[in-house]
Structures are given as structure tokens and as C-alpha cells.
Scaffold this motif. Structure first.
Motif, short mmCIF file in Angstrom:
data_model
loop_
_atom_site.label_atom_id
_atom_site.label_comp_id
_atom_site.label_asym_id
_atom_site.label_seq_id
_atom_site.Cartn_x
_atom_site.Cartn_y
_atom_site.Cartn_z
N ILE A 28 -39.06 -8.75 28.63
CA ILE A 28 -38.26 -7.48 29.18
C ILE A 28 -39.25 -6.25 29.18
O ILE A 28 -39.15 -5.54 29.98
N ILE A 29 -40.03 -6.24 27.89
CA ILE A 29 -40.90 -5.07 27.84
C ILE A 29 -41.82 -5.45 29.02
O ILE A 29 -42.28 -4.16 29.63
N GLU A 30 -42.48 -6.27 29.28
CA GLU A 30 -43.52 -6.39 30.27
C GLU A 30 -42.65 -6.03 31.69
O GLU A 30 -43.30 -5.33 32.45
N ALA A 31 -41.66 -6.69 32.04
CA ALA A 31 -40.90 -6.29 33.06
C ALA A 31 -40.83 -4.75 33.55
O ALA A 31 -40.94 -3.74 34.51
N GLY A 32 -40.25 -4.05 32.08
CA GLY A 32 -40.04 -2.67 31.94
C GLY A 32 -41.24 -2.08 32.24
O GLY A 32 -41.25 -0.99 32.99
N ALA A 33 -42.35 -2.09 31.81
CA ALA A 33 -43.67 -1.57 31.97
C ALA A 33 -43.85 -1.67 33.16
O ALA A 33 -44.59 -0.71 33.87
N HIS A 34 -43.79 -2.79 34.01
CA HIS A 34 -44.32 -3.16 35.49
C HIS A 34 -43.52 -1.98 36.41
O HIS A 34 -43.78 -1.41 37.25
N ILE A 35 -41.98 -2.18 36.20
CA ILE A 35 -41.40 -1.28 37.06
C ILE A 35 -41.37 0.34 36.88
O ILE A 35 -41.64 1.03 37.73
N LEU A 36 -41.41 0.83 35.41
CA LEU A 36 -41.67 2.27 35.32
C LEU A 36 -43.38 2.63 35.68
O LEU A 36 -43.49 3.49 36.37
N GLY A 37 -44.13 1.53 35.68
CA GLY A 37 -45.61 2.09 36.21
C GLY A 37 -45.46 2.04 37.76
O GLY A 37 -46.28 2.83 38.33
N LYS A 39 -42.59 2.26 39.86
CA LYS A 39 -41.50 2.80 40.55
C LYS A 39 -41.23 4.34 40.01
O LYS A 39 -40.95 5.10 40.58
N GLY A 40 -41.63 4.48 38.54
CA GLY A 40 -41.21 5.66 38.11
C GLY A 40 -39.92 5.86 37.56
O GLY A 40 -39.11 4.79 37.49
N TRP A 41 -39.69 6.74 36.49
CA TRP A 41 -38.31 7.28 35.95
C TRP A 41 -37.32 6.78 36.57
O TRP A 41 -36.11 6.43 36.26
N ASP A 42 -37.37 7.62 38.08
CA ASP A 42 -36.00 7.91 38.74
C ASP A 42 -35.67 6.30 39.20
O ASP A 42 -34.32 6.11 39.29
N ASP A 43 -36.44 5.48 39.26
CA ASP A 43 -36.04 4.16 39.92
C ASP A 43 -36.10 2.99 38.72
O ASP A 43 -36.17 2.04 39.02
N ILE A 113 -54.99 -0.91 31.48
CA ILE A 113 -54.44 -2.09 31.47
C ILE A 113 -52.95 -1.82 32.44
O ILE A 113 -53.03 -2.64 33.37
N ASN A 114 -52.41 -0.85 32.49
CA ASN A 114 -51.57 -0.46 33.40
C ASN A 114 -51.63 1.15 33.72
O ASN A 114 -51.00 1.90 33.24
N PRO A 115 -52.47 1.62 34.50
CA PRO A 115 -52.74 3.17 34.52
C PRO A 115 -51.48 3.85 35.14
O PRO A 115 -51.45 4.96 34.78
N GLY A 116 -51.01 3.27 36.15
CA GLY A 116 -49.73 4.01 36.68
C GLY A 116 -48.48 4.20 35.56
O GLY A 116 -47.86 5.18 35.72
N LEU A 117 -48.61 3.11 34.77
CA LEU A 117 -47.54 3.19 33.60
C LEU A 117 -48.08 4.43 32.65
O LEU A 117 -47.00 5.27 32.30
N HIS A 118 -49.12 4.58 32.26
CA HIS A 118 -49.57 5.65 31.55
C HIS A 118 -49.16 7.18 31.95
O HIS A 118 -48.94 8.02 31.33
N ARG A 119 -49.40 7.29 33.29
CA ARG A 119 -49.23 8.56 34.07
C ARG A 119 -47.82 8.62 33.91
O ARG A 119 -47.24 10.06 33.76
N LYS A 120 -46.65 7.73 33.94
CA LYS A 120 -45.39 7.79 34.05
C LYS A 120 -44.89 7.94 32.40
O LYS A 120 -44.08 9.03 32.49
N LEU A 121 -45.37 7.45 31.52
CA LEU A 121 -45.29 7.77 30.11
C LEU A 121 -45.51 9.26 29.79
O LEU A 121 -44.82 10.09 29.10
#
Length: 207
Positions: A28-37, A39-43, A113-121
């Protein structure tokens, strides 16, 4: 990465106790990190996370009451990675040059590891009050490692406040690394080398 959220202040509804439930939470956490990274918060939604993780929405809600609690678990895992970098960087007997090199390279790696994720966080995802608490257990340990680095390596101690110097060093690292994530520069060797020189110079400064 393993699940590292079994703490007293965990955002989870309940903690996984057995191997199968721990694997479910990790998925669940891995999937959440992938989607957030990606697609972003809105999606970002619990339904999308459950679908990608291959679990029912009911299974997700057994552990996470809402998407904010899931984001907090994702954020805490990243903070654990940062603490691991600090613990590894301060091995006894390491020269200051090697400390600066290891600290910068490992901290960049943790954010890559997931640069897109860190930008979203950093810029999109909401954070809880506990995550913004400057006196949290994480902040105390994180700054403690930087303070220890100052105590171990700074060549001049006359009138120096090691805790203040540790905060300066921490803010220096966080500012450069986080802005590198925002600018898509986590892979820049030139930026890493410049930060290594800066950390080394700060720790060896003479009054």
C-alpha cells in the motif's frame, strides 16, 4: 525498502503484526508513493492506491483511515531514510573529507529513489501538525546527528555553540538537497561536489 512505521505516534489505524499484513502495508505504501510521485496530490486517492497495490479498499482502510494518514506513512518512511544516512555517515574514525563525501552523496541518493515523490511531498501534499513540529522526536535525533558532526570535526571551538552550528549545517543540507529535487538536479555531479566542499569548509573553519 521495509516498513518502518511501527511507532507510538504512527498515523496508522492499526499496526501490522505478521509477515502477511506487513507485506500488505508495504504494498500500500509503495503504491501510494508511486501514485503521489507520478500524479500529484490532486489525483491521489485511496481507491487508486488500493487498486495499484492489489488489495481491497477495505484492506487499505484497516490500516489507513484516510489518504492523509497514508501520506504521513510515506513521509515518515522518507524521514527514516534520512536518519539512516546520518547514522551511517558518523562512523567513528572517519576523516572529515570522507564524512562530507558520504553525507552529501547518501543524502542525494535517498532523495533520488523517487524524485517526483519528494517534489510532491515538499510542495503539494498536506502535512500534519506533528510533521511540522520543530521539537518532534525526528527533529531531535536528526539535529543531534548534525550537532555530533560539528563536535567531532569542527577545528575551532572558541565560543562555538555546537547545537547552533548543527542547525546551520542541517539547514544547509536540507535547503540544497530539497531545491535540487525541485529543480530536477539530484543527478548533478557539479552540485554534489560544490556541496561537499561547502560542508567540509564549514566543519574545518578557523575563527
Amino acid at each position: 525498502m521495509s516498513t518502518r512505521i511501527a511507532k507510538s505516534n504512527s498515523p496508522m489505524r492499526k499496526l501490522p503484526r505478521q509477515g502477511r499484513s506487513q507485506a500488505t502495508v508495504e504494498a500500500i505504501i509503495e503504491a501510494g508513493a508511486h501514485i503521489l510521485g507520478e500524479k500529484g496530490w490532486d489525483d491521489f486517492s485511496t481507491n487508486k492506491v488500493a487498486e495499484l497495490a492489489g488489495v481491497s479498499i477495505g484492506s487499505l482502510y484497516q490500516y489507513f483511515p484516510d489518504k492523509q494518514s497514508l501520506v504521513e506513512a510515506i513521509r515518515r518512511r522518507h524521514l527514516d531514510d534520512c536518519l539512516a544516512v546520518m547514522r551511517g555517515s558518523l562512523r567513528e574514525g572517519k576523516a572529515v573529507e570522507q564524512f562530507a563525501e558520504d553525507l552529501v552523496r547518501d543524502m542525494f541518493a535517498a532523495h533520488s529513489i523517487n524524485p517526483g515523490l519528494h517534489r510532491k511531498l515538499l510542495d503539494e501534499a498536506q502535512s500534519s501538525e506533528s510533521m511540522r513540529d520543530p521539537n518532534s522526536a525526528f527533529e531531535a535525533e536528526y539535529l543531534g546527528h548534525y550537532t555530533a558532526a560539528v563536535a567531532a570535526y569542527r577545528t575551532s571551538r572558541s565560543g562555538a555553540n555546537e547545537r547552533v552550528a548543527g542547525m546551520v549545517l542541517s539547514d544547509l543540507m536540507d535547503g540544497v538537497v530539497h531545491n535540487a529535487a525541485r529543480r530536477g538536479l539530484l543527478g548533478s555531479e557539479e552540485l554534489k561536489q560544490e556541496l561537499i566542499r561547502l560542508v567540509r569548509a564549514y566543519l574545518t573553519v578557523a575563527d
